[in-house]
Write an enzyme that holds these catalytic residues in place. Structure first.
Site, PDB file in Angstrom:
ATOM      1  N   CYS A  55       0.829  -1.203   0.000  1.00  0.00           N
ATOM      2  CA  CYS A  55       0.000   0.000   0.000  1.00  0.00           C
ATOM      3  C   CYS A  55       0.871   1.264   0.000  1.00  0.00           C
ATOM      4  O   CYS A  55       1.992   1.256  -0.553  1.00  0.00           O
ATOM      5  CB  CYS A  55      -0.978  -0.012   1.169  1.00  0.00           C
ATOM      6  SG  CYS A  55      -2.351   1.143   0.943  1.00  0.00           S
TER       7      CYS A  55
ATOM      8  N   ASP B  44      -3.552   0.865  10.099  1.00  0.00           N
ATOM      9  CA  ASP B  44      -4.760   1.673  10.268  1.00  0.00           C
ATOM     10  C   ASP B  44      -5.203   1.629  11.720  1.00  0.00           C
ATOM     11  O   ASP B  44      -5.638   2.626  12.281  1.00  0.00           O
ATOM     12  CB  ASP B  44      -5.867   1.195   9.333  1.00  0.00           C
ATOM     13  CG  ASP B  44      -5.537   1.576   7.896  1.00  0.00           C
ATOM     14  OD1 ASP B  44      -4.804   0.818   7.246  1.00  0.00           O
ATOM     15  OD2 ASP B  44      -5.943   2.658   7.453  1.00  0.00           O
TER      16      ASP B  44
HETATM   17  P1  RI2 Z   1      -0.144   6.001   7.067  1.00  0.00           P
HETATM   18  C1  RI2 Z   1      -3.930   3.245   4.392  1.00  0.00           C
HETATM   19  O1  RI2 Z   1      -5.298   3.093   4.234  1.00  0.00           O
HETATM   20  C2  RI2 Z   1      -3.168   1.935   4.246  1.00  0.00           C
HETATM   21  O2  RI2 Z   1      -3.831   0.822   4.794  1.00  0.00           O
HETATM   22  C3  RI2 Z   1      -1.888   2.283   4.972  1.00  0.00           C
HETATM   23  O3  RI2 Z   1      -1.106   1.156   5.311  1.00  0.00           O
HETATM   24  C4  RI2 Z   1      -2.466   2.983   6.191  1.00  0.00           C
HETATM   25  O4  RI2 Z   1      -3.545   3.755   5.676  1.00  0.00           O
HETATM   26  C5  RI2 Z   1      -1.529   3.798   7.004  1.00  0.00           C
HETATM   27  O5  RI2 Z   1      -1.020   4.899   6.299  1.00  0.00           O
HETATM   28  P2  RI2 Z   1      -6.130   3.740   2.965  1.00  0.00           P
HETATM   29  O6  RI2 Z   1      -6.576   5.111   3.414  1.00  0.00           O
HETATM   30  O7  RI2 Z   1      -0.995   6.557   8.168  1.00  0.00           O
HETATM   31  O8  RI2 Z   1      -5.262   3.775   1.746  1.00  0.00           O
HETATM   32  O9  RI2 Z   1       1.093   5.313   7.587  1.00  0.00           O
HETATM   33  O10 RI2 Z   1      -7.309   2.813   2.820  1.00  0.00           O
HETATM   34  O11 RI2 Z   1       0.182   7.042   6.004  1.00  0.00           O
END
Ligand code: RI2
Ligand code: 5GP
Length: 316
Positions: free
Chosen positions: A123, A192
């Site tokens: 991701c 998350d």
């Molecule tokens: P940071 C994202 O969720 C991903 O799951 C990623 O690993 C997590 O948030 C943490 O991201 P999405 O919003 O807070 O893409 O480390 O569904 O940037």
């Protein structure tokens, strides 16, 4: 734009994932509450609460959003101006927490990345990338393997970001993780939510990567600010896993087939046994320490919990 329009517009951006990432949505929600507080002149408490609920009812899984909003909603003061100032001060404190924690996680986590390492990530996590970038800036020669992270392809954001930094990166499809695992020295992912028993809730596919890493004896590290730990799980709640529109996954002609169901969960659960370390801004901790973080760092006790809680009616 009127004050509530600003809030509704921000909520829409979070829902559509125009603003995404657990840390980013938390910071954005707090910035929005701050703007809202600057504009509201009557029924301050009631309107703040309404705004907080609109922002909270956007994405259910990342507890960063809940912790951020509750942090700001613990404002104090008697008069309108005192309350307004308190909201603004707390919002600025939280924004500062986000920025300083990410840098600190980079510093701590980079010590676990040695010269010559191949690091796999999934991701697009600002905390995980902080570790990778910090190691690279220290002069370590590293390479990254990044999964594309279907269905929203956040892996494309990751490879762009790393390319701009000058870090060599290979993009792979999610199902190629096992194929490449033997070449990997460590896995670093974001979070998350971290539950009270040390489980990780992160982008769908994370738990498969953890499983493959364990089987290949590759260390699996999680980069998570302390505001990603979930007080709700201390009180027995399970984390709600967001299921998004099937249209993100399959075209209409597939969705319209008889007897076919298409499901699109956005996150999955990695049990703590698959996690070597969680890198937080206050240190590298084993997942078993999640309880201590929730009690001592986030300051949650049973009494306080119900009091400060903003209700999240769509996913409670
Ligand atoms: P940071 C994202 O969720 C991903 O799951 C990623 O690993 C997590 O948030 C943490 O991201 P999405 O919003 O807070 O893409 O480390 O569904 O940037
Ligand atoms: P699995 O579902 O992969 O067998 O295990 C999930 C692990 O995460 C278990 O250890 C479970 O206790 C833990 N866990 C903690 N909080 C949650 C939650 O909110 N949802 C789920 N599904 N598992 C959780």
């Amino acid at each position: 734009m009127d004050a509530f329009e600003i809030v509704r517009d921000a909520a829409d951006k979070i829902k559509r994932m125009e603003v995404r990432g657990a840390a980013r949505i938390a910071k954005f929600a707090v910035e929005t509450l701050k703007r809202f507080a600057e504009l509201v002149n009557e029924n301050f408490d009631e309107n703040m609460r309404k705004a907080a609920e609109i922002l909270l009812n956007t994405r259910p899984t990342a507890v960063s959003l809940f912790n951020a909003i509750n942090y700001v909603m613990r404002y104090s003061g008697e008069s309108l101006e005192e309350k307004r100032e308190s909201v603004i001060r707390r919002a600025e404190e939280f924004i500062n927490w986000v920025d300083t924690a990410r840098a600190k996680i980079g510093e701590i986590g980079a010590k676990r990345i040695k010269d010559g390492y191949v690091v796999m990530t999934h991701c697009n996590s600002s905390a995980a990338l902080s570790i990778i970038k910090t190691a690279f800036r220290q002069g370590k020669s590293i390479e990254v393997i990044a999964t594309e992270s279907r269905p929203r392809y956040q892996g494309h954001l990751t490879v762009r970001e790393l390319s701009e930094e000058g870090i060599p990166v290979t993009l792979i499809v999610d199902s190629a993780v096992r194929y490449f695992m033997n070449e990997v020295d460590c896995v670093v992912v974001g979070a998350d939510t971290i539950t009270v028993n040390g489980a990780l809730i992160n982008k769908i596919g994370t738990s498969q990567i953890a499983l493959a890493a364990k089987e290949a004896r590759v260390p699996f590290m999680v980069a998570a600010e302390t505001y990603k730990f979930s007080p709700k799980t201390l009180f027995g709640e399970l984390v709600v896993i967001e299921e998004r529109d099937p249209e993100e996954v399959a075209p209409k002609e597939i969705l319209s087939l008889k007897n076919v169901k298409v499901r699109n969960p956005a996150f999955d659960v990695t049990p703590r046994d698959y996690i070597d370390l969680i890198i937080t801004e206050i240190g590298a901790i084993p997942p078993e320490m999640a309880y201590i973080i929730i009690r001592e760092r986030l300051g949650y006790s049973g009494m306080e919990y119900e009091e400060i809680r903003v209700s999240a009616k769509h996913f409670d």
